[in-house]
Design an enzyme around this catalytic site. Structure first.
Site, PDB file in Angstrom:
ATOM      1  N   GLU A 319       0.696  -0.949  -0.089  1.00 50.29           N
ATOM      2  CA  GLU A 319       0.154   0.212   0.079  1.00 50.29           C
ATOM      3  C   GLU A 319       1.022   1.332   0.046  1.00 50.29           C
ATOM      4  OE1 GLU A 319      -2.807  -0.557   3.500  1.00 50.29           O
ATOM      5  OE2 GLU A 319      -4.015  -1.458   1.976  1.00 50.29           O
ATOM      6  N   ASP A 393      -8.293  -8.952   4.800  1.00 54.56           N
ATOM      7  CA  ASP A 393      -8.190  -7.884   5.703  1.00 54.56           C
ATOM      8  C   ASP A 393      -9.201  -7.814   6.816  1.00 54.56           C
ATOM      9  OD1 ASP A 393      -6.939  -5.789   6.636  1.00 54.56           O
ATOM     10  OD2 ASP A 393      -7.762  -4.353   5.011  1.00 54.56           O
ATOM     11  N   GLU A 421     -12.632  -1.632  12.173  1.00 51.08           N
ATOM     12  CA  GLU A 421     -12.553  -1.185  10.794  1.00 51.08           C
ATOM     13  C   GLU A 421     -13.736  -1.556   9.989  1.00 51.08           C
ATOM     14  OE1 GLU A 421      -8.982  -1.535   8.718  1.00 51.08           O
ATOM     15  OE2 GLU A 421      -9.657  -0.597   6.944  1.00 51.08           O
TER      16      GLU A 421
HETATM   17  O1  GCW Z   1      -6.944  -2.698   6.368  1.00 58.11           O
HETATM   18  C1  GCW Z   1      -6.141  -1.858   5.743  1.00 58.11           C
HETATM   19  C2  GCW Z   1      -6.584  -0.561   6.209  1.00 58.11           C
HETATM   20  C3  GCW Z   1      -5.349   0.371   6.399  1.00 58.11           C
HETATM   21  C4  GCW Z   1      -4.158  -0.214   7.232  1.00 58.11           C
HETATM   22  C5  GCW Z   1      -3.898  -1.499   6.186  1.00 58.11           C
HETATM   23  C6  GCW Z   1      -2.648  -2.368   7.124  1.00 58.11           C
HETATM   24  C7  GCW Z   1      -2.637   0.954   8.377  1.00 58.11           C
HETATM   25  O2  GCW Z   1      -7.419  -0.143   5.538  1.00 58.11           O
HETATM   26  O3  GCW Z   1      -5.779   1.511   6.968  1.00 58.11           O
HETATM   27  O4  GCW Z   1      -2.975   0.644   7.060  1.00 58.11           O
HETATM   28  O5  GCW Z   1      -4.854  -2.352   6.252  1.00 58.11           O
HETATM   29  O6  GCW Z   1      -2.832  -3.252   7.917  1.00 58.11           O
HETATM   30  O7  GCW Z   1      -1.582  -2.029   6.880  1.00 58.11           O
END
Ligand code: GCW
Length: 722
Positions: A319, A393, A421
């Site tokens: 990311e 995730d 989240e």
């Molecule tokens: O799920 C995603 C989240 C991001 C997060 C990422 C991760 C910290 O939306 O906000 O970043 O995972 O775990 O690195």
């Protein structure tokens, strides 16, 4: 100085007043703002129990001197005077009947003289013994450990017995943590915003540190130590290199000083490009000698300020975060370089497995395995690979991550997310321990039947030098720490589980309720049930039958099954794959074949839609709308019923809660009541938006008898992002 004997006996009138006060405080249900978490230490309401505790506890002797032992004394002073409604003497040097004796064989000759040596050989650096003993004809309770931190854990355990109304007459316990590294991961930014935080701003007041450390920091440490958490990563994995500069390291050291007596080490996230961004080097290539030297000096600098610094957590090449692959190096090259500079100081590296690449046309659920499996056995001994519980995730439901069991040559650290989240964020009551347990109890079949994920995390299946579990924190500056009053239970449950993987979600919920609210059974039984069911309810109204990642874009709060633009693996359509034929992600051999990453027994259990548990059906299969489910309904009907059941269940939680009125304090009662009414509204929002959207593919009616959505699909699509 007070001595033993009659002077310590509580006078009768005082005892009567104490009991009256206890009863009054139980009846008045005075205002509560949630700040005290599960460490409330109010007077024991059960007067019979109170009498027993009072007669078993006449004085406390904490033998030895250290920061941790000061913490033990302070906690016992507050806890016992609060719960017993009287001051207990601490100063005596003479053992009497009813002494709570606390010490290590080194700090206490009395402990050294007890026959506990063999037991202490088993308890290691953090475990403890809690035992009723007769010493010189006097009935005492002993907390013994090899270290002062072990004594602190024993103290919290003992206090918990009183908080939860348990007998203390005949104690004989040996407690040893299941995992060594039990860490919170804060996704806190240096500007005090919290990524995916729903409880205010970051607890770390960077502008005022190191000169002012809020008293709250100590309470944070107490709360963590009380559940056995022994480390905290202060900063976001989407890292800022600034935290490694001298100015911020001094601030970090000030926090570490407050945490130390509570057995909590600080860790930081290391931005891989820090040598370029703050060190002025032209590269951050992990094999470049100047880069290695930069990190070496950085480690030395950190340990000069924080001698017990824990180590680094790293999100690399994921990311947008920089990493070794920017220089053609592997994850192992990057992790091992950092591990080498930390090793002489005893530090560790937690290297995250959460990687996926939008340029690779591969099922996102497969990418971490593809990336890391070939590197098994190539990491240094002080490196953990930190793996999220599921392969995508932190969804309301995911299968366990296929890396568990597939990396026998690498210690794996579990990463759970406490902040919700994808589970309703700040407004939904969702108790996560059942989700944690579902993953921990899943059988990987790595070494045949019985190779549960938990046995990989606690190191019993593969013998590694280090074991650990991390939880992405849900704390913030909200007065009650976590926003939703029930969100505290997820922090609590994470700590308790990391300490003891065998605890049940049910028993943890019960402890937490008794400590946080009341021990009134009329409250405990229905509310515990509500907690236990709450995660499954969220699954039903959000992502039933194995659906996943259909939340609104970016913020992930409400529904967004229609999200289709932008990077494909950030869209919902990528995951649900609904079309006029059916719905679901084919991850069998005819599809992405993500299933092949599991051991054959697991693969066989899941590869046939007829045998695959319905809870994961659409995770692994693209299923026709008219497919017959075990209920006899078609898939389409079943999907609708699940969404509707989810909403009905939240309404039931609301009713249950309303019937608790008067059993707890008004402040928290009203707070939860208001949250539940928001949750009902949002569950309906989820249900109607998803059913209407999927109906555009199924082209079938919502089954008879189910109330029709109040609005059109367009209406839901146009609800603005909060
Ligand atoms: O799920 C995603 C989240 C991001 C997060 C990422 C991760 C910290 O939306 O906000 O970043 O995972 O775990 O690195």
């Amino acid at each position: 100085m007070l001595n033993s004997g009659n002077s310590m006996k509580t006078p009768v009138p005082f005892r009567i007043i104490t009991v009256i006060l206890a009863l009054l405080s139980c009846l008045l249900l005075s205002g509560e703002d949630g700040y005290r978490l599960w460490l409330r230490y109010d007077v024991v309401c059960d007067t019979g129990m109170l009498r027993k505790y009072n007669s078993a506890l006449k004085q406390v002797m904490v033998e030895g001197h250290s920061g941790a032992l000061d913490a033990v004394r302070e906690e016992l002073q507050n806890g016992l005077s609060g719960m017993l409604g009287k001051e207990i003497p601490f100063e005596s040097k003479t053992l009497t009947e009813g002494t709570l004796l606390i010490g290590t064989p080194v700090s206490s000759e009395r402990i050294a003289a007890l026959p506990v040596k063999d037991l202490l050989k088993k308890t290691g650096p953090e475990g403890f013994i809690l035992k009723s003993c007769v010493i010189s004809d006097m009935h005492c309770i002993v907390i013994a450990a090899n270290t002062d931190i072990g004594l602190l854990y024993g103290t919290f355990h003992f206090l918990r017995l009183l908080q939860t109304g348990q007998q203390i007459g005949n104690l004989d316990r040996v407690c040893i943590p299941s995992t060594q590294f039990r860490l919170l991961n804060h996704w806190d930014n240096l500007n005090r915003t919290v990524e995916r935080g729903y409880a205010g701003f970051s607890l770390w007041d960077w502008p005022l540190l190191p000169d002012y450390v809020s008293p709250r920091i100590k309470d944070y440490a107490r709360a963590n130590a009380s559940v056995g958490i022994n480390g905290t990563v202060l900063t976001n994995v989407n890292a800022n290199a600034l935290v490694l500069t001298p100015q911020y390291l001094e601030k970090t050291a000030a926090l570490a000083d407050v945490f130390r007596p509570y057995g909590i080490k600080v860790y930081l996230t290391a931005r891989f490009s820090a040598p370029v961004e703050t060190g002025g080097l032209p590269t951050a290539d992990p094999l470049d000698p100047l880069v290695i030297e930069w990190w070496q000096k950085k480690a030395d600098e950190i340990y000069r300020l924080i001698p017990d610094f824990g180590g680094f957590l790293v999100k690399a090449n994921s990311e947008g975060q920089p990493g070794p692959q920017n220089y053609g190096r592997s994850h192992a090259d990057g992790a091992n370089m950092l591990a080498r500079v930390l090793a002489p100081h005893g530090g560790i590296v937690m290297w995250r497995a959460f990687v996926y690449d939008s340029n690779v046309p591969e099922d996102r659920a497969k990418q971490a395995y593809n990336e890391f499996k070939p590197l098994d056995g190539h990491f240094s001994a002080n490196v953990f690979l930190q793996v999220k519980n599921g392969p995508v995730d932190f969804q309301p439901r995911e299968p366990f991550h296929p890396l568990f069991g597939s990396m026998p040559g690498t210690p794996l650290m579990m990463e759970f997310q406490l902040t919700q989240e994808y589970l309703g964020q700040g407004t939904h009551l969702v108790y996560l321990a059942p989700l944690f347990k579902e993953c921990l109890q899943a059988d990987t079949y790595a070494k045949g039947k019985g190779s549960e994920v938990a046995s990989i995390i606690d190191g019993t299946l593969e013998k590694h030098g280090i074991t650990g579990m991390a939880g992405v924190a849900n704390t913030g500056t909200d007065r009650n720490w976590c926003g939703h009053p029930f969100a505290q239970s997820n922090w609590y449950a994470f700590g308790r589980l990391a300490w003891d993987l065998t605890l049940s979600a049910d028993s943890i919920a019960e402890e937490w309720l008794r400590m946080t609210f009341t021990d009134n059974e009329a409250f405990i039984i229905p509310v515990k049930q509500m907690m236990m069911d709450s995660r499954e309810y969220a699954v039903q109204y959000m992502t039933p039958l194995g659906l996943h990642h259909i939340m609104a874009r970016d913020h992930h709060h409400g529904p967004g099954p229609w999200v289709s633009e932008g990077r494909p693996d950030w869209t919902s359509v990528y995951y649900h794959r609904a079309d006029t034929a059916g719905i679901g992600f084919d991850r069998t051999a005819t599809g992405s074949n993500a299933l092949s990453q599991y051991f054959p027994e697991v693969e066989h259990q899941l590869e046939n839609p007829g045998f695959c548990p319905e809870s994961l059906l659409l995770w692994f299969h693209h299923v026709p709308w008219d497919y017959r489910m075990t209920s006899g309904r078609t898939l389409w009907e079943e999907l609708c019923y699940r969404y509707y059941d989810g909403v009905d269940s939240v309404k039931k939680m609301q009713q249950t809660w309303k019937s608790m009125e008067g059993m707890i304090d008004r402040e928290r009662f009203e707070h939860v009541k208001a949250m539940l009414s928001i949750q009902v509204k949002e569950a309906i929002w989820w249900r109607d938006a998803c059913v209407l959207y999927f109906q555009t593919f199924s082209r079938r009616p919502i089954p008879e008898g189910l109330e029709k959505p109040a609005h059109s699909l367009e209406y839901y699509k146009n609800i603005p992002t909060p």
